[in-house]
Motif scaffolding. Sequence first.
Motif, PDB file in Angstrom:
ATOM      1  N   GLU A 144       0.819  -1.214   0.000  1.00 50.01           N
ATOM      2  CA  GLU A 144       0.000   0.000   0.000  1.00 50.01           C
ATOM      3  C   GLU A 144       0.854   1.266   0.000  1.00 50.01           C
ATOM      4  OE1 GLU A 144      -3.280   2.190   2.834  1.00 50.01           O
ATOM      5  OE2 GLU A 144      -3.206   0.005   2.815  1.00 50.01           O
ATOM      6  N   ASP A 145       1.903   1.311   0.833  1.00 47.92           N
ATOM      7  CA  ASP A 145       2.677   2.543   0.944  1.00 47.92           C
ATOM      8  C   ASP A 145       4.154   2.374   0.596  1.00 47.92           C
ATOM      9  OD1 ASP A 145       3.374   1.006   3.118  1.00 47.92           O
ATOM     10  OD2 ASP A 145       3.378   2.677   4.539  1.00 47.92           O
ATOM     11  N   HIS A 146       4.536   1.212   0.072  1.00 50.56           N
ATOM     12  CA  HIS A 146       5.920   1.002  -0.328  1.00 50.56           C
ATOM     13  C   HIS A 146       6.003  -0.180  -1.288  1.00 50.56           C
ATOM     14  CE1 HIS A 146       5.594  -1.923   2.959  1.00 50.56           C
ATOM     15  NE2 HIS A 146       6.621  -2.559   2.426  1.00 50.56           N
ATOM     16  N   SER A 147       7.159  -0.334  -1.890  1.00 50.04           N
ATOM     17  CA  SER A 147       7.426  -1.485  -2.756  1.00 50.04           C
ATOM     18  C   SER A 147       8.545  -2.304  -2.141  1.00 50.04           C
ATOM     19  CB  SER A 147       7.852  -1.036  -4.156  1.00 50.04           C
ATOM     20  OG  SER A 147       6.807  -0.350  -4.798  1.00 50.04           O
ATOM     21  N   VAL A 148       8.510  -3.608  -2.369  1.00 55.31           N
ATOM     22  CA  VAL A 148       9.571  -4.501  -1.924  1.00 55.31           C
ATOM     23  C   VAL A 148      10.261  -5.039  -3.171  1.00 55.31           C
ATOM     24  CG1 VAL A 148      10.122  -6.651  -0.732  1.00 55.31           C
ATOM     25  CG2 VAL A 148       8.360  -5.123   0.190  1.00 55.31           C
ATOM     26  N   VAL A 149      11.582  -4.911  -3.203  1.00 53.91           N
ATOM     27  CA  VAL A 149      12.381  -5.448  -4.304  1.00 53.91           C
ATOM     28  C   VAL A 149      13.319  -6.493  -3.717  1.00 53.91           C
ATOM     29  CG1 VAL A 149      14.058  -4.948  -6.120  1.00 53.91           C
ATOM     30  CG2 VAL A 149      12.293  -3.268  -5.571  1.00 53.91           C
ATOM     31  N   VAL A 150      13.282  -7.695  -4.273  1.00 54.94           N
ATOM     32  CA  VAL A 150      14.170  -8.768  -3.842  1.00 54.94           C
ATOM     33  C   VAL A 150      15.019  -9.166  -5.040  1.00 54.94           C
ATOM     34  CG1 VAL A 150      14.327 -11.130  -2.967  1.00 54.94           C
ATOM     35  CG2 VAL A 150      12.520  -9.601  -2.138  1.00 54.94           C
ATOM     36  N   CYS A 151      16.336  -9.210  -4.849  1.00 58.89           N
ATOM     37  CA  CYS A 151      17.222  -9.690  -5.905  1.00 58.89           C
ATOM     38  C   CYS A 151      18.077 -10.811  -5.328  1.00 58.89           C
ATOM     39  CB  CYS A 151      18.082  -8.572  -6.475  1.00 58.89           C
ATOM     40  SG  CYS A 151      19.171  -7.752  -5.313  1.00 58.89           S
ATOM     41  N   HIS A 152      18.492 -11.706  -6.212  1.00 62.07           N
ATOM     42  CA  HIS A 152      19.356 -12.789  -5.750  1.00 62.07           C
ATOM     43  C   HIS A 152      20.308 -13.182  -6.870  1.00 62.07           C
ATOM     44  CE1 HIS A 152      17.356 -16.094  -7.977  1.00 62.07           C
ATOM     45  NE2 HIS A 152      16.273 -15.371  -7.810  1.00 62.07           N
ATOM     46  N   GLY A 153      21.389 -13.834  -6.467  1.00 60.05           N
ATOM     47  CA  GLY A 153      22.404 -14.268  -7.421  1.00 60.05           C
ATOM     48  C   GLY A 153      23.599 -14.829  -6.683  1.00 60.05           C
ATOM     49  N   GLU A 154      24.790 -14.532  -7.223  1.00 55.90           N
ATOM     50  CA  GLU A 154      26.020 -15.045  -6.617  1.00 55.90           C
ATOM     51  C   GLU A 154      27.048 -13.943  -6.448  1.00 55.90           C
ATOM     52  OE1 GLU A 154      27.442 -18.359  -8.912  1.00 55.90           O
ATOM     53  OE2 GLU A 154      25.849 -19.668  -8.170  1.00 55.90           O
ATOM     54  N   LEU A 155      27.829 -14.075  -5.394  1.00 56.94           N
ATOM     55  CA  LEU A 155      28.927 -13.156  -5.089  1.00 56.94           C
ATOM     56  C   LEU A 155      30.251 -13.769  -5.525  1.00 56.94           C
ATOM     57  CD1 LEU A 155      28.002 -12.298  -1.377  1.00 56.94           C
ATOM     58  CD2 LEU A 155      27.435 -10.957  -3.412  1.00 56.94           C
ATOM     59  N   SER A 156      31.160 -12.901  -5.956  1.00 58.20           N
ATOM     60  CA  SER A 156      32.550 -13.292  -6.176  1.00 58.20           C
ATOM     61  C   SER A 156      33.406 -12.138  -5.679  1.00 58.20           C
ATOM     62  CB  SER A 156      32.827 -13.568  -7.660  1.00 58.20           C
ATOM     63  OG  SER A 156      32.588 -12.403  -8.427  1.00 58.20           O
TER      64      SER A 156
END
Length: 195
Positions: A144-156
Amino acid sequence: MPVVQVSLIRGYSSALKQRLCERLTDAVRTTIDADPQAITIFLHEVDGDAYMRGGRARRPGGEVQTAGHAGAGNESPEQLVRAFLDAMQSRDLQAARALLADDFHMTFPGGVEMTRLEELVAWASERYRFVHKRFDAFDTCDKEDHSVVVCHGELSGEWPDGSPFAGVRFIDRFEVRDGKLARQAVYNDLALACD
């Protein structure tokens, strides 16, 4: 075949209208079991002087008129997160800081909580020399008052002794509120990778 019709006051950009159609299609798909190709969205534009509410003419359409999920430059929440992560990876703290809400809060593995980017850089310098993120996906959910962004992957990257590491899983969860990053929660397997 679901059909959605929306009336807009003229003045919104093509990019914003495209984003609106994509979001409406997603909303229909989560409610009705429909093939995306079977969902039709019609946007009807009207002139601002052809519309009144409460006996007063309304202002022309703008880029963001409601809850303010997009950034100040009208970036989508995902674009805002990507810009922040790019700035942090290149250590452009000034550019990254410009994307943060005044009450920005970060939580990292082990329950480490911070509010300033300089704290993060100092904390990270004891864990690794540098880190790069390879993204597998970004997902955005509007509240309602915000958005949620989720990202995923790999670190090097490199450990403090200069030895390399790669293939370390990560998930970042962001909250975007009023066009700024308000929260970041980081989850990764770095502790397992250094054992």
